[in-house]
Design a protein around this motif. Structure first.
Motif, PDB file in Angstrom:
ATOM      1  N   GLU A  36       0.834  -1.206   0.000  1.00  7.38           N
ATOM      2  CA  GLU A  36       0.000   0.000   0.000  1.00  7.38           C
ATOM      3  C   GLU A  36       0.868   1.254   0.000  1.00  7.38           C
ATOM      4  O   GLU A  36       0.547   2.242  -0.648  1.00  7.38           O
ATOM      5  CB  GLU A  36      -0.929   0.000   1.207  1.00  7.38           C
ATOM      6  CG  GLU A  36      -2.017  -1.051   1.128  1.00  7.38           C
ATOM      7  CD  GLU A  36      -2.820  -1.148   2.403  1.00  7.38           C
ATOM      8  OE1 GLU A  36      -2.310  -0.740   3.469  1.00  7.38           O
ATOM      9  OE2 GLU A  36      -3.951  -1.643   2.334  1.00  7.38           O
ATOM     10  N   GLY A  37       1.961   1.216   0.736  1.00 10.70           N
ATOM     11  CA  GLY A  37       2.884   2.345   0.749  1.00 10.70           C
ATOM     12  C   GLY A  37       3.517   2.580  -0.614  1.00 10.70           C
ATOM     13  O   GLY A  37       3.649   3.717  -1.063  1.00 10.70           O
ATOM     14  N   LEU A  38       3.897   1.505  -1.279  1.00 17.06           N
ATOM     15  CA  LEU A  38       4.474   1.614  -2.614  1.00 17.06           C
ATOM     16  C   LEU A  38       3.453   2.159  -3.609  1.00 17.06           C
ATOM     17  O   LEU A  38       3.762   3.031  -4.430  1.00 17.06           O
ATOM     18  CB  LEU A  38       4.990   0.248  -3.078  1.00 17.06           C
ATOM     19  CG  LEU A  38       5.638   0.196  -4.452  1.00 17.06           C
ATOM     20  CD1 LEU A  38       6.886   1.066  -4.484  1.00 17.06           C
ATOM     21  CD2 LEU A  38       5.969  -1.231  -4.816  1.00 17.06           C
ATOM     22  N   ALA A  39       2.210   1.676  -3.520  1.00 22.27           N
ATOM     23  CA  ALA A  39       1.148   2.169  -4.399  1.00 22.27           C
ATOM     24  C   ALA A  39       0.868   3.645  -4.144  1.00 22.27           C
ATOM     25  O   ALA A  39       0.675   4.424  -5.083  1.00 22.27           O
ATOM     26  CB  ALA A  39      -0.123   1.347  -4.199  1.00 22.27           C
ATOM     27  N   ALA A  40       0.848   4.040  -2.878  1.00 18.51           N
ATOM     28  CA  ALA A  40       0.612   5.448  -2.539  1.00 18.51           C
ATOM     29  C   ALA A  40       1.748   6.322  -3.065  1.00 18.51           C
ATOM     30  O   ALA A  40       1.502   7.406  -3.606  1.00 18.51           O
ATOM     31  CB  ALA A  40       0.468   5.614  -1.035  1.00 18.51           C
ATOM     32  N   ASN A  41       2.993   5.865  -2.930  1.00 17.74           N
ATOM     33  CA  ASN A  41       4.138   6.638  -3.434  1.00 17.74           C
ATOM     34  C   ASN A  41       4.051   6.833  -4.936  1.00 17.74           C
ATOM     35  O   ASN A  41       4.370   7.898  -5.451  1.00 17.74           O
ATOM     36  CB  ASN A  41       5.452   5.957  -3.075  1.00 17.74           C
ATOM     37  CG  ASN A  41       5.834   6.161  -1.626  1.00 17.74           C
ATOM     38  OD1 ASN A  41       5.266   7.002  -0.947  1.00 17.74           O
ATOM     39  ND2 ASN A  41       6.782   5.384  -1.161  1.00 17.74           N
ATOM     40  N   THR A  42       3.605   5.815  -5.640  1.00 18.05           N
ATOM     41  CA  THR A  42       3.493   5.921  -7.093  1.00 18.05           C
ATOM     42  C   THR A  42       2.327   6.816  -7.496  1.00 18.05           C
ATOM     43  O   THR A  42       2.465   7.707  -8.324  1.00 18.05           O
ATOM     44  CB  THR A  42       3.312   4.522  -7.714  1.00 18.05           C
ATOM     45  OG1 THR A  42       4.409   3.699  -7.288  1.00 18.05           O
ATOM     46  CG2 THR A  42       3.291   4.597  -9.223  1.00 18.05           C
ATOM     47  N   LEU A  43       1.175   6.574  -6.912  1.00 19.56           N
ATOM     48  CA  LEU A  43      -0.033   7.312  -7.281  1.00 19.56           C
ATOM     49  C   LEU A  43       0.059   8.789  -6.903  1.00 19.56           C
ATOM     50  O   LEU A  43      -0.441   9.652  -7.614  1.00 19.56           O
ATOM     51  CB  LEU A  43      -1.255   6.687  -6.604  1.00 19.56           C
ATOM     52  CG  LEU A  43      -2.612   7.312  -6.918  1.00 19.56           C
ATOM     53  CD1 LEU A  43      -2.935   7.105  -8.390  1.00 19.56           C
ATOM     54  CD2 LEU A  43      -3.683   6.703  -6.047  1.00 19.56           C
ATOM     55  N   LEU A  44       0.698   9.094  -5.779  1.00 22.60           N
ATOM     56  CA  LEU A  44       0.745  10.464  -5.279  1.00 22.60           C
ATOM     57  C   LEU A  44       1.962  11.249  -5.750  1.00 22.60           C
ATOM     58  O   LEU A  44       2.198  12.358  -5.279  1.00 22.60           O
ATOM     59  CB  LEU A  44       0.691  10.459  -3.750  1.00 22.60           C
ATOM     60  CG  LEU A  44      -0.576   9.849  -3.157  1.00 22.60           C
ATOM     61  CD1 LEU A  44      -0.450   9.737  -1.648  1.00 22.60           C
ATOM     62  CD2 LEU A  44      -1.786  10.657  -3.534  1.00 22.60           C
ATOM     63  N   SER A  45       2.710  10.700  -6.680  1.00 18.07           N
ATOM     64  CA  SER A  45       3.872  11.428  -7.191  1.00 18.07           C
ATOM     65  C   SER A  45       3.420  12.663  -7.965  1.00 18.07           C
ATOM     66  O   SER A  45       2.292  12.737  -8.451  1.00 18.07           O
ATOM     67  CB  SER A  45       4.719  10.520  -8.085  1.00 18.07           C
ATOM     68  OG  SER A  45       4.011  10.227  -9.269  1.00 18.07           O
ATOM     69  N   GLN A  46       4.293  13.616  -8.100  1.00 23.62           N
ATOM     70  CA  GLN A  46       3.982  14.867  -8.805  1.00 23.62           C
ATOM     71  C   GLN A  46       3.626  14.602 -10.266  1.00 23.62           C
ATOM     72  O   GLN A  46       2.747  15.241 -10.825  1.00 23.62           O
ATOM     73  CB  GLN A  46       5.163  15.843  -8.702  1.00 23.62           C
ATOM     74  CG  GLN A  46       4.959  17.153  -9.410  1.00 23.62           C
ATOM     75  CD  GLN A  46       3.839  17.994  -8.817  1.00 23.62           C
ATOM     76  OE1 GLN A  46       3.486  17.853  -7.665  1.00 23.62           O
ATOM     77  NE2 GLN A  46       3.264  18.863  -9.631  1.00 23.62           N
ATOM     78  N   THR A  47       4.269  13.622 -10.860  1.00 16.01           N
ATOM     79  CA  THR A  47       4.027  13.308 -12.266  1.00 16.01           C
ATOM     80  C   THR A  47       2.593  12.854 -12.502  1.00 16.01           C
ATOM     81  O   THR A  47       1.948  13.282 -13.456  1.00 16.01           O
ATOM     82  CB  THR A  47       4.986  12.194 -12.724  1.00 16.01           C
ATOM     83  OG1 THR A  47       6.314  12.589 -12.417  1.00 16.01           O
ATOM     84  CG2 THR A  47       4.857  11.948 -14.208  1.00 16.01           C
ATOM     85  N   ILE A  48       2.084  12.008 -11.644  1.00 19.09           N
ATOM     86  CA  ILE A  48       0.737  11.465 -11.821  1.00 19.09           C
ATOM     87  C   ILE A  48      -0.326  12.406 -11.260  1.00 19.09           C
ATOM     88  O   ILE A  48      -1.317  12.704 -11.911  1.00 19.09           O
ATOM     89  CB  ILE A  48       0.629  10.068 -11.175  1.00 19.09           C
ATOM     90  CG1 ILE A  48       1.523   9.100 -11.937  1.00 19.09           C
ATOM     91  CG2 ILE A  48      -0.811   9.590 -11.157  1.00 19.09           C
ATOM     92  CD1 ILE A  48       1.614   7.737 -11.334  1.00 19.09           C
ATOM     93  N   ALA A  49      -0.133  12.875 -10.042  1.00 16.49           N
ATOM     94  CA  ALA A  49      -1.168  13.667  -9.371  1.00 16.49           C
ATOM     95  C   ALA A  49      -1.217  15.121  -9.834  1.00 16.49           C
ATOM     96  O   ALA A  49      -2.256  15.761  -9.754  1.00 16.49           O
ATOM     97  CB  ALA A  49      -0.967  13.625  -7.865  1.00 16.49           C
ATOM     98  N   ASN A  50      -0.087  15.656 -10.280  1.00 11.84           N
ATOM     99  CA  ASN A  50      -0.002  17.065 -10.688  1.00 11.84           C
ATOM    100  C   ASN A  50      -0.487  17.988  -9.562  1.00 11.84           C
ATOM    101  O   ASN A  50      -1.449  18.739  -9.720  1.00 11.84           O
ATOM    102  CB  ASN A  50      -0.774  17.309 -11.983  1.00 11.84           C
ATOM    103  CG  ASN A  50      -0.449  18.647 -12.584  1.00 11.84           C
ATOM    104  OD1 ASN A  50       0.617  19.202 -12.314  1.00 11.84           O
ATOM    105  ND2 ASN A  50      -1.339  19.183 -13.379  1.00 11.84           N
ATOM    106  N   TRP A  51       0.190  17.922  -8.426  1.00  7.43           N
ATOM    107  CA  TRP A  51      -0.194  18.700  -7.248  1.00  7.43           C
ATOM    108  C   TRP A  51      -0.008  20.191  -7.489  1.00  7.43           C
ATOM    109  O   TRP A  51       0.995  20.616  -8.039  1.00  7.43           O
ATOM    110  CB  TRP A  51       0.649  18.295  -6.038  1.00  7.43           C
ATOM    111  CG  TRP A  51       0.400  16.909  -5.585  1.00  7.43           C
ATOM    112  CD1 TRP A  51       1.231  15.844  -5.729  1.00  7.43           C
ATOM    113  CD2 TRP A  51      -0.766  16.425  -4.908  1.00  7.43           C
ATOM    114  NE1 TRP A  51       0.655  14.735  -5.196  1.00  7.43           N
ATOM    115  CE2 TRP A  51      -0.571  15.044  -4.674  1.00  7.43           C
ATOM    116  CE3 TRP A  51      -1.940  17.011  -4.481  1.00  7.43           C
ATOM    117  CZ2 TRP A  51      -1.514  14.262  -4.025  1.00  7.43           C
ATOM    118  CZ3 TRP A  51      -2.884  16.224  -3.840  1.00  7.43           C
ATOM    119  CH2 TRP A  51      -2.668  14.872  -3.615  1.00  7.43           C
TER     120      TRP A  51
END
Length: 101
Positions: free
Chosen positions: A47-62
């Protein structure tokens, strides 16, 4: 003489407030949300690995709003808002669910 004392008190108060804000500011989490998100205690490594991937700047565009002693981040793609407070990690502020859409 009294005006000098008042000026010194005023300057002392300004310095104390400035130091307080400085301490709060340096203890805000960095803008790297993927690595500084507060996860649940029972979250596993997957879950931590999935969160790190999904919440990255590239994907989430924060889009981060910095208000000196507090930060807000919003992702249109994930429809999620986060908040960062001093001495803490990024926390979930708001997330739209399927029912709200």
């Amino acid at each position: 003489m009294q005006s000098i004392v008042k000026i010194k008190k005023f300057l002392a108060i300004i310095i104390i407030i400035g130091l307080f804000v400085f301490v709060l500011r340096i203890n805000l989490p960095p803008n790297d949300i993927a690595n500084n998100l507060k996860l649940e205690a029972n979250a596993g490594w997957l879950e931590g690995l999935a969160a790190n991937t999904l919440l990255s700047q590239t994907i989430a565009n924060w889009q981060i709003t910095d208000l000196i002693v507090i930060k807000f981040a919003h992702s249109e793609r994930l429809e999620t808002s986060l908040i960062a407070l001093p001495f803490q990690k990024w926390q979930l502020l708001e997330k739209k669910t399927e029912e709200e859409k």
